[in-house]
Write a protein that holds these residues in place. Sequence first.
Motif, PDB file in Angstrom:
ATOM      1  N   PHE A  28       2.270   2.246   7.761  1.00 50.55           N
ATOM      2  CA  PHE A  28       3.333   1.205   7.586  1.00 50.55           C
ATOM      3  C   PHE A  28       3.233   0.735   9.270  1.00 50.55           C
ATOM      4  O   PHE A  28       2.644   1.113   9.841  1.00 50.55           O
ATOM      5  N   THR A  29       3.696  -0.602   9.281  1.00 50.13           N
ATOM      6  CA  THR A  29       3.205  -1.330  10.146  1.00 50.13           C
ATOM      7  C   THR A  29       4.843  -1.889  10.384  1.00 50.13           C
ATOM      8  O   THR A  29       5.125  -2.849  10.006  1.00 50.13           O
TER       9      THR A  29
ATOM     10  N   GLN B 166       3.104   5.503  -2.757  1.00 47.64           N
ATOM     11  CA  GLN B 166       2.992   7.404  -2.714  1.00 47.64           C
ATOM     12  C   GLN B 166       3.058   7.096  -1.268  1.00 47.64           C
ATOM     13  O   GLN B 166       3.266   7.801  -0.661  1.00 47.64           O
ATOM     14  N   ALA B 167       3.088   6.057  -0.277  1.00 47.40           N
ATOM     15  CA  ALA B 167       3.060   5.992   0.873  1.00 47.40           C
ATOM     16  C   ALA B 167       4.519   6.498   1.635  1.00 47.40           C
ATOM     17  O   ALA B 167       4.825   7.570   2.228  1.00 47.40           O
ATOM     18  N   ALA B 168       5.355   6.125   0.687  1.00 43.33           N
ATOM     19  CA  ALA B 168       6.857   5.966   1.254  1.00 43.33           C
ATOM     20  C   ALA B 168       7.290   7.742   0.270  1.00 43.33           C
ATOM     21  O   ALA B 168       8.139   8.298   1.589  1.00 43.33           O
ATOM     22  N   HIS B 169       6.732   7.651  -0.484  1.00 48.43           N
ATOM     23  CA  HIS B 169       7.222   9.207  -0.809  1.00 48.43           C
ATOM     24  C   HIS B 169       7.092  10.568   0.648  1.00 48.43           C
ATOM     25  O   HIS B 169       7.931  11.000   0.706  1.00 48.43           O
TER      26      HIS B 169
ATOM     27  N   VAL C 154       9.641  -2.221   7.781  1.00 47.82           N
ATOM     28  CA  VAL C 154       7.825  -2.557   6.907  1.00 47.82           C
ATOM     29  C   VAL C 154       7.965  -3.849   6.630  1.00 47.82           C
ATOM     30  O   VAL C 154       8.180  -3.873   6.196  1.00 47.82           O
ATOM     31  N   GLN C 155       6.633  -4.088   7.976  1.00 51.12           N
ATOM     32  CA  GLN C 155       5.900  -5.211   7.156  1.00 51.12           C
ATOM     33  C   GLN C 155       5.616  -5.289   5.773  1.00 51.12           C
ATOM     34  O   GLN C 155       5.635  -6.266   5.468  1.00 51.12           O
ATOM     35  N   GLU C 156       5.741  -3.572   5.341  1.00 50.82           N
ATOM     36  CA  GLU C 156       5.295  -3.811   3.714  1.00 50.82           C
ATOM     37  C   GLU C 156       6.129  -4.393   2.664  1.00 50.82           C
ATOM     38  O   GLU C 156       5.242  -4.828   1.463  1.00 50.82           O
TER      39      GLU C 156
END
Lengths: 216, 216
Positions: free
Chosen positions: B115-116, B96-99, B128-130
């Motif tokens: 994102f980190t 959802q954050a990516a969207h 993107v560390q995640e």
Amino acid sequence: MTDTQFSTADIIQMEQPFRANFITSLSGFKSICLVGTTDPKGRTNLGLYSQVFHVGANPPLIGILVRPDTVVRDTLNNIIKTGHFTLNHVRPEFYQAAHHASAHHTQSEFELCGFTPQFSDLHPAPYVQEASIKLGLKLVQRTYIKLNGTILVIGEIVEALVPEECLQEDGYVDLEKAQSMTVSGLDSYHVTHRLNRLPTPEADSSFIVSTESMLS
Amino acid sequence: MTDTQFSTADIIQMEQPFRANFITSLSGFKSICLVGTTDPKGRTNLGLYSQVFHVGANPPLIGILVRPDTVVRDTLNNIIKTGHFTLNHVRPEFYQAAHHASAHHTQSEFELCGFTPQFSDLHPAPYVQEASIKLGLKLVQRTYIKLNGTILVIGEIVEALVPEECLQEDGYVDLEKAQSMTVSGLDSYHVTHRLNRLPTPEADSSFIVSTESMLS
């Protein structure tokens, strides 16, 4: 999870088929389609392609990347000579037969793999009757990628056949209902499970976990 | 299932966003990646791309199609100016954050979407560390597709970060274990379920339903 790091040198030193398995996995999940063509004498051919991607909606364009030095030669020759091809989504019911169409066969893959050709008034290329989503395309551009000798073939959709119950009110086609599959690497076949359809995000807004959904 | 037939004329007459939803669905399931870049001043940027595809294994090449007249401009400019970008597979934990990163944001999407950034010694673009699977790429070709004004960006993999437990003995990377997602249309997010890995089919052989499998 602990990450393993691979540099360019590590990748170049990999033996085959290790490297092909590795690199074809990295780009993520792929579309998987049977490409239907005929030669100028009307003999049918099927090839299996996973490098199939959306190019644009207006005009409606789809691209496939083909490698002329391998088994796909028949497909590419036919596309160039007849100017048309079809894309047919692969379903679980016949994915093993579709995979078999990825080898080079002298005989038509329709017969060899047990598929039924289906013809349209709008173009000469054969559909796979057993597929759910079927697209008829006209060749509009062919671009040679000098880097590795592949060819980008772009087709314009001249006909789309979509099961009535898969088309949603806003134009989205439910690929899960159509039983379309996805592939990873060279040979791994997957079905999917939808988590959600998400609404269009707003510009310059912070992300807030939303409970809004477009699932229908 | 009853098929509904759509001709070119039917498609051109569709209103927006119906047409975009419809056509972006038809090419099948797509890879979904966050593309990480920096501008020449070192400011980070993230964009979300689903037109990501395997181009070749030797050299290891991945292509993305970008549309310069929309929100992706920052990403494209940064790739051209710095010569590098990253691809980061999207997982259910943060899809959802990516969207949300697909809208145009003035501020860095790393901050805005939570994102980190993670940096490498081998290139300047942020990961993107995640994400689980992370690729660092060097721009090697940029081709303008005149048909609809999109640009084919081809990158060579200079670094691949892959969770140790996802790499199989034959080089295949288990994308399900890595929790990589797939997308259909513009906004539908899916996880996958593997049916099988299939052995390489033999040339000029008939298809026989096989119980052989490469599942490990």
